[in-house]
Enzyme design. Structure first.
Site, PDB file in Angstrom:
ATOM      1  N   GLU A  69       3.872  -5.505   7.735  1.00  0.00           N
ATOM      2  CA  GLU A  69       2.927  -4.647   8.473  1.00  0.00           C
ATOM      3  C   GLU A  69       3.211  -4.573   9.971  1.00  0.00           C
ATOM      4  O   GLU A  69       3.076  -3.511  10.578  1.00  0.00           O
ATOM      5  CB  GLU A  69       1.485  -5.128   8.254  1.00  0.00           C
ATOM      6  CG  GLU A  69       0.885  -4.739   6.921  1.00  0.00           C
ATOM      7  CD  GLU A  69       1.329  -5.618   5.752  1.00  0.00           C
ATOM      8  OE1 GLU A  69       2.246  -6.441   5.928  1.00  0.00           O
ATOM      9  OE2 GLU A  69       0.759  -5.468   4.660  1.00  0.00           O
ATOM     10  N   ALA A  71       0.855  -1.189   0.000  1.00  0.00           N
ATOM     11  CA  ALA A  71       0.000   0.000   0.000  1.00  0.00           C
ATOM     12  C   ALA A  71       0.888   1.235   0.000  1.00  0.00           C
ATOM     13  O   ALA A  71       2.063   1.169   0.366  1.00  0.00           O
ATOM     14  CB  ALA A  71      -0.876  -0.010   1.245  1.00  0.00           C
ATOM     15  N   GLY A  97       0.412  -5.086   0.701  1.00  0.00           N
ATOM     16  CA  GLY A  97      -0.751  -5.074  -0.194  1.00  0.00           C
ATOM     17  C   GLY A  97      -0.446  -5.709  -1.540  1.00  0.00           C
ATOM     18  O   GLY A  97      -1.335  -6.274  -2.191  1.00  0.00           O
ATOM     19  N   GLU A 152      -0.993  -9.272  -1.028  1.00  0.00           N
ATOM     20  CA  GLU A 152      -2.434  -9.543  -0.922  1.00  0.00           C
ATOM     21  C   GLU A 152      -3.079  -9.548  -2.307  1.00  0.00           C
ATOM     22  O   GLU A 152      -3.931 -10.386  -2.605  1.00  0.00           O
ATOM     23  CB  GLU A 152      -3.096  -8.504  -0.005  1.00  0.00           C
ATOM     24  CG  GLU A 152      -2.701  -8.738   1.451  1.00  0.00           C
ATOM     25  CD  GLU A 152      -3.292  -7.721   2.402  1.00  0.00           C
ATOM     26  OE1 GLU A 152      -3.038  -6.531   2.192  1.00  0.00           O
ATOM     27  OE2 GLU A 152      -3.991  -8.129   3.348  1.00  0.00           O
TER      28      GLU A 152
END
Ligand code: NAD
Length: 694
Positions: free
Chosen positions: A126, A62, A103, A106
């Protein structure tokens, strides 16, 4: 330039993320991927979709700069993108090279197939930001690689190579050569063989108890859970993956993610992540600033610091001359350096040839002529202004006029030292921390004359030798030690007024400091702070110092090196043992000075010591000694064992709220009458303007 490219190879669409260097999933890139996915889905000729990178990083995750900003929520968000991948009626293949993290991982796990290279680096970092994966990562990774490996993977936050994951459901195929061609061939096979649309979310996990090995791995995380809650949220979420439906697991993960992102711990960890990047930005200096290559270094003084500093350059295979007036000091230094490299070879941290190669760059000398051609000299002789001035006068004569001249002084006025050189613009402070070959922090001290080229060179050199450079202006103690002086002063006053050294240490260590102040004093040597205090007694006689420390020093209790200090140390041990002798000395001192001991709670202790850092840090900011509050935080996080989950003293002040900080400082001032506690003006200005320091 488009942030994602689209190309068609017969029946295959290739969507290539193209936002170097990291392909962070900011809104623009998300929107672009989604639009190109829809384009491929709508095109009747397309039978499979490859999602890859146009360069050598798949996706680092992200865009955490969007955190808390409206852009983060702008449609499509990452979860929508993931749902769209999973809902695709055409196979989506993630073709992964370089980094695939957060991300990005993911997103890759939402594809039906994943192809990677052996050296692709996978991670969920994270937890290092006080978070957990928030878009299904905790639910899919256990299904992909197994429950226990997934827990270890997510809790460490470290990178794992594709080769190590090749046998799991995370990777369907490893392709190292002719990557895109072979991925297209792989996609064609899927189409021809009418392979199913596999989804990791559809895998069912067995509910089995954790192994003893995993429980052992988890122990330290449970111990620190109060300060670092994210790893525990990883465990809870992974448990959901085998006890709940996928949807419930996903919802719970989201709830935990949002809760964590609102904790002060996560805010602090994110700050600690960005702050070192911010401190590399110096107004007036950019890539166009001339930057010198340093191929050779001279070090003056082969003592504790000179020896450690030399090792940094030898590690980087930079020619190093170490110079001392004392043959004994030179011999001891060479022996220490040799032992260090032998140890590294023994521990297999270096090969024999690497160690020999590093050592081949070292030359010992007692002759300043050997410094004639070096690119940089770092002076690390005794802490004596007149001596340092004499050394710089000599350097002015013997070195090339473009040689950078640095001092490792901890406290002395580098402006005065620079004035001894005919080109003061080439003088800079390079303040290493002890042990200099280990500690990452380097304060780069800019005098009133230091040129931008010299500062830029110091910052790139720091990177080359693995240091984190922070810019400081000239003042006594620069950023770190100037603040530490007041922290230590308050710790000693606490002892005078009723606390015992080990109570002070315990309170601060439980609060999160790596080591309490009295343990630090014993480690550094009580004689060091004593020498500074003696100077201060003359310079600033009105200040209260906590002179009980002098009684400890008068008995030769200099700390670990004399086996006695604020604590007692068994021969050969570094473990501090509370010493009744010290308690007697303190009690006698209080009696002699008519001090009635008070009771201090751990909160009182922490408040005095940490607020001392905050107030002096704020003054440093106010005076422009530090460029920004986060630079001060970097100094404390990197050089002084300040807990990352509190983000540094300035970030901690922001978290408390500057209004509250001012209130507490005023209370300490009322209580003690010590003018030090008057709140720094900048705190009042920022509080009045509703601003925070960071
Ligand atoms: P040290 O006493 O261990 O070493 C100083 C060395 O300098 C000695 O070997 C001495 O022989 C040599 N020396 C003295 N005068 C000299 C001269 N004219 N020419 C050549 N060599 C000379 O001291 P140290 O602890 O290494 O500290 C050195 C400097 O680094 C000081 O300015 C100190 O404030 C600073 N510093 C120390 C620390 C620390 O933790 N020790 C940390 C940061 C900075």
């Amino acid at each position: 330039m488009s942030v994602a490219d689209y190309q068609q190879y017969d029946q295959i669409a290739v969507i290539a993320l193209n936002q170097p260097p990291l392909n962070s999933l900011g809104h623009e890139l998300r929107a672009s991927i989604n639009a190109l996915l829809q384009k491929a889905l709508e095109d009747q000729d397309i039978k499979a979709i490859i999602v890859t990178s146009a360069h050598d990083t798949f996706c680092a995750g992200a865009d955490i700069r969007e955190f808390g900003l409206p852009a983060a929520a702008n449609a499509p968000n990452l979860r929508t993108l993931i749902e769209n991948f999973e809902a695709s009626k055409k196979p989506v293949i993630a073709a992964i090279r370089g980094i695939c993290a957060g991300g990005g991982l993911e997103l890759a796990m939402a594809a039906h197939y994943r192809v990677a290279q052996s050296n692709t680096e996978f991670a969920f970092p994270e937890v290092k930001l006080g978070l957990i994966p928030g878009a299904g990562g905790t639910q899919k990774l256990p299904r992909a690689i197994g429950v226990e490996p997934a827990i270890q993977f997510m809790m460490s936050g470290n990178f794992v190579k594709g080769a190590e994951l090749a046998k799991t459901s995370l990777i369907d195929c490893i392709i190292d050569d002719h990557f895109l061609d072979n991925v297209i061939a792989f996609a064609n096979t899927l189409i021809i063989d009418r392979k199913p649309l596999k989804r990791l979310r559809d895998i069912t996990l067995a509910n089995t108890p954790f192994s003893a090995e995993l429980e052992h791995f988890l122990l330290p995380y449970y111990k620190t859970a109060a300060h670092y809650p994210a790893p525990i949220a990883v465990i809870d979420s992974v448990k959901d993956a085998f006890t709940e439906t996928y949807e419930t697991g996903l919802q719970n993960e989201r709830t935990r993610f949002i809760e964590l992102s609102n904790t002060s711990s996560s805010r602090a960890l994110r700050h600690a992540f960005f702050a070192p990047r911010a401190c590399q930005k110096i107004p007036g200096i950019d890539t166009s600033t001339p930057n010198k290559t340093i191929n050779s270094v001279g070090i003056i003084g082969a003592g504790t610091m000179g020896t450690g500093i030399a090792m940094n350059f030898l590690n980087a295979n930079i020619n190093t001359v170490i110079l001392d007036q004392s043959p004994a000091a030179l011999d001891a230094s060479l022996a220490k350096i040799n032992t260090h490299y032998q140890d590294y070879v023994k521990k297999s941290r270096l090969s024999i040839s690497q160690a020999e190669y590093s050592l081949s760059h070292l030359k010992a000398s007692s002759n300043y002529d050997d410094l004639r051609e070096v690119d940089l000299v770092i002076e690390a002789a005794y802490e004596d202004l007149e001596l340092k001035k004499a050394i710089f006068r000599k350097l002015d004569q013997v070195t090339r006029k473009d040689t950078i001249l640095a001092s490792n002084t901890s406290t002395l006025d580098i402006n005065a030292i620079a004035a001894c050189v005919s080109q003061p613009e080439r003088v800079v402070g390079l303040h290493f921390f002890s042990p200099a070959n280990i500690m990452k922090l380097l304060e780069v001290v800019r005098t009133t004359s230091t040129s931008n080229t010299v500062i830029a060179t110091a910052f790139s050199l720091a990177k080359k030798i693995g240091k984190l450079a922070v810019l400081s202006g000239v003042c006594d103690g620069f950023i770190g030690n100037r603040m530490l002086e007041h922290y230590g002063r308050m710790a000693r006053i606490l002892v005078e007024e009723g606390a015992l050294p080990w109570q002070v240490d315990q309170a601060l260590e439980e609060w999160g400091m790596g080591m309490g102040p009295f343990r630090v004093f014993d480690l550094v040597g009580n004689d060091v702070a004593w020498a500074v205090r003696k100077r201060r007694y003359v310079e600033k006689p009105h200040v209260r110092y906590g002179k009980v420390a002098d009684e400890i020093c008068l008995l030769g209790r200099f700390g670990q090196k004399t086996h006695k200090g604020w604590y007692h140390y068994e021969i050969g041990s570094r473990d501090p043992v509370p010493d009744p002798e010290v308690e007697k000395i303190i009690i006698a001192y209080r009696k002699q000075h008519g001090i009635t001991p008070q009771h201090f709670t751990p909160e009182d202790i922490v408040k005095r010591c940490i607020f001392a850092l905050i107030n002096e840090g704020a003054r440093i900011l106010e005076e422009g000694i530090a460029l920004r509050a986060s630079d001060i935080d970097v100094v404390y996080l990197t050089g002084y064992g300040f807990p990352r989950f509190r983000g540094g003293p300035m970030k901690y002040a922001d978290e408390l709220g500057l209004g509250n900080v001012i209130h507490e400082l005023n209370a300490l001032y009322q209580e003690s009458g010590d003018p030090f506690w008057r709140p720094a003006k900048i705190l009042e200005q920022y509080a009045a303007a509703g601003k925070s320091l960071n």
